[in-house]
Design a protein around this motif. Structure first.
Motif, PDB file in Angstrom:
ATOM      1  N   HIS A  57       0.657  -1.267   0.114  1.00  0.00           N
ATOM      2  CA  HIS A  57      -0.133  -0.052  -0.052  1.00  0.00           C
ATOM      3  C   HIS A  57       0.832   1.320   0.048  1.00  0.00           C
ATOM      4  CE1 HIS A  57      -3.522  -2.404   0.706  1.00  0.00           C
ATOM      5  NE2 HIS A  57      -2.948  -2.912   1.708  1.00  0.00           N
ATOM      6  N   PRO A  58       1.543   1.506  -1.106  1.00  0.00           N
ATOM      7  CA  PRO A  58       2.651   2.581  -1.130  1.00  0.00           C
ATOM      8  C   PRO A  58       1.576   4.062  -1.231  1.00  0.00           C
ATOM      9  CG  PRO A  58       2.153   1.978  -3.453  1.00  0.00           C
ATOM     10  CD  PRO A  58       1.721   0.906  -2.354  1.00  0.00           C
ATOM     11  N   ALA A  59       2.266   5.033  -0.647  1.00  0.00           N
ATOM     12  CA  ALA A  59       1.554   6.459  -0.798  1.00  0.00           C
ATOM     13  C   ALA A  59       1.653   6.835  -2.157  1.00  0.00           C
ATOM     14  CB  ALA A  59       2.179   7.351   0.116  1.00  0.00           C
ATOM     15  N   VAL A  60       2.837   6.673  -2.755  1.00  0.00           N
ATOM     16  CA  VAL A  60       3.247   7.197  -3.928  1.00  0.00           C
ATOM     17  C   VAL A  60       3.785   5.981  -4.788  1.00  0.00           C
ATOM     18  CG1 VAL A  60       4.509   8.682  -5.448  1.00  0.00           C
ATOM     19  CG2 VAL A  60       3.696   9.473  -3.221  1.00  0.00           C
ATOM     20  N   MET A  61       3.497   6.003  -6.238  1.00  0.00           N
ATOM     21  CA  MET A  61       3.865   4.931  -7.092  1.00  0.00           C
ATOM     22  C   MET A  61       4.381   5.824  -8.158  1.00  0.00           C
ATOM     23  SD  MET A  61       1.244   1.980  -8.027  1.00  0.00           S
ATOM     24  CE  MET A  61       0.071   2.991  -9.006  1.00  0.00           C
ATOM     25  N   GLU A  84      -7.766   4.045  -4.377  1.00  0.00           N
ATOM     26  CA  GLU A  84      -7.669   5.453  -4.943  1.00  0.00           C
ATOM     27  C   GLU A  84      -6.735   6.392  -4.327  1.00  0.00           C
ATOM     28  OE1 GLU A  84     -11.605   6.850  -5.310  1.00  0.00           O
ATOM     29  OE2 GLU A  84     -12.369   5.714  -6.923  1.00  0.00           O
ATOM     30  N   SER A  85      -6.479   6.032  -2.871  1.00  0.00           N
ATOM     31  CA  SER A  85      -5.594   6.932  -2.170  1.00  0.00           C
ATOM     32  C   SER A  85      -4.333   7.081  -2.833  1.00  0.00           C
ATOM     33  CB  SER A  85      -5.756   6.588  -0.959  1.00  0.00           C
ATOM     34  OG  SER A  85      -4.844   5.426  -0.793  1.00  0.00           O
ATOM     35  N   VAL A  86      -3.658   5.857  -3.576  1.00  0.00           N
ATOM     36  CA  VAL A  86      -2.372   5.777  -3.865  1.00  0.00           C
ATOM     37  C   VAL A  86      -2.114   6.762  -5.113  1.00  0.00           C
ATOM     38  CG1 VAL A  86      -0.576   4.212  -5.280  1.00  0.00           C
ATOM     39  CG2 VAL A  86      -2.195   3.325  -3.628  1.00  0.00           C
ATOM     40  N   GLY A 131       0.073  16.159  -1.542  1.00  0.00           N
ATOM     41  CA  GLY A 131      -0.969  16.434  -1.898  1.00  0.00           C
ATOM     42  C   GLY A 131      -1.297  17.079  -3.266  1.00  0.00           C
ATOM     43  N   ARG A 132      -0.011  17.696  -3.805  1.00  0.00           N
ATOM     44  CA  ARG A 132       0.001  18.512  -5.110  1.00  0.00           C
ATOM     45  C   ARG A 132      -0.332  17.725  -6.322  1.00  0.00           C
ATOM     46  NH1 ARG A 132       4.924  22.392  -5.686  1.00  0.00           N
ATOM     47  NH2 ARG A 132       3.621  23.031  -7.365  1.00  0.00           N
ATOM     48  N   VAL A 133      -0.927  18.356  -7.138  1.00  0.00           N
ATOM     49  CA  VAL A 133      -1.112  17.760  -8.476  1.00  0.00           C
ATOM     50  C   VAL A 133      -0.532  18.492  -9.473  1.00  0.00           C
ATOM     51  CG1 VAL A 133      -3.175  17.333 -10.166  1.00  0.00           C
ATOM     52  CG2 VAL A 133      -3.677  16.881  -7.908  1.00  0.00           C
ATOM     53  N   LEU A 134       0.530  17.932 -10.109  1.00  0.00           N
ATOM     54  CA  LEU A 134       1.169  18.625 -11.223  1.00  0.00           C
ATOM     55  C   LEU A 134       0.928  18.161 -12.628  1.00  0.00           C
ATOM     56  CD1 LEU A 134       4.639  17.690  -9.292  1.00  0.00           C
ATOM     57  CD2 LEU A 134       3.295  19.538  -8.823  1.00  0.00           C
TER      58      LEU A 134
END
Length: 222
Positions: A57-61, A84-86, A131-134
């Motif tokens: 369950h990584p936070a970021v992939m 969906e949180s990944v 939490g940023r969206v790039l």
């Protein structure tokens, strides 16, 4: 239960999916040396990536666009269907708008070229973890407004494969027609799907058929 560890006081957990071990190890070293984040898993294919994502369950992939058994887009969608949180970052060599749009559609929040410096990758991971969206629709629309042909970034070999798919040939028949290995055909298809923003071979066939019909109508209208 989701075990993402992006909360304050804990390292940001990161997973890398890339079929080149040298690339994975290089990125892993950069991430592990960066304060506040750590690598919890690595994978080299869609199937392996999905299995390991379920375990850690990584936070970021960080996901490569081209993988042996599919695309990074396939993996992102499969992971998001379960969690969906990944937060997904596409890591690729392809700087084209179709792949960019496909990444956005799949739910990726950043799109990074492999040519960037290691420190930049770490900065993107940190920003995404916060939490940023790039990557957003405005960016994609602006880049794509003058690029309406989904095949404009295809190589000559990939264009040939598209045309032969449109003729109804199987992968084996395409390989025989072009005098290449069937595996090479599959690699071309994986690449052209990503570039065209499509998910399945049948979509390529439908697109090619529609293009032929438009050309036929134009010729007969003259």
């Amino acid at each position: 239960m989701n075990t993402n560890q992006a909360n304050a006081g804990t390292d940001l957990t990161v997973m890398i999916i890339d079929d080149h071990e040298v690339v994975r190890r290089g990125i892993a070293e950069v991430i592990d040396r960066s304060e506040g984040m750590s690598i919890v898993a690595e994978a080299g294919s869609v199937a392996e990536g999905l299995r390991r994502a379920e375990l850690v369950h990584p936070a970021v992939m960080l996901v490569d666009l081209q993988l042996p058994d599919g695309t990074g887009i396939d993996l992102i969608k499969a992971v998001h269907a379960r969690d969906e949180s990944v937060r997904a970052i596409v890591l690729t060599s392809f700087d084209d708008d179709v792949a960019l749009a496909a990444a956005l559609d799949a739910g990726a929040v950043a799109y990074v070229l492999k040519s960037v410096r290691g420190a930049e990758i770490a900065d993107v991971v940190r920003a995404v973890g916060a939490g940023r969206v790039l990557l957003d629709e405005k960016t994609v629309t602006r880049r794509r407004k003058d690029h309406d042909d989904p095949t404009e970034d295809l190589t000559p070999s990939e264009l040939k494969v598209v045309n032969l798919i449109g003729e109804g040939l199987s992968n084996r028949e395409i390989a025989e027609r072009l005098s290449i290995a069937e595996k090479t055909v599959k690699n071309h298809i994986t690449s052209l799907l990503a570039k065209m923003g499509l998910q399945r071979r049948t979509q390529v066939a439908a697109w090619a058929a529609a293009r032929r019909n438009r050309a036929w109508s134009a010729d007969n209208a003259q």
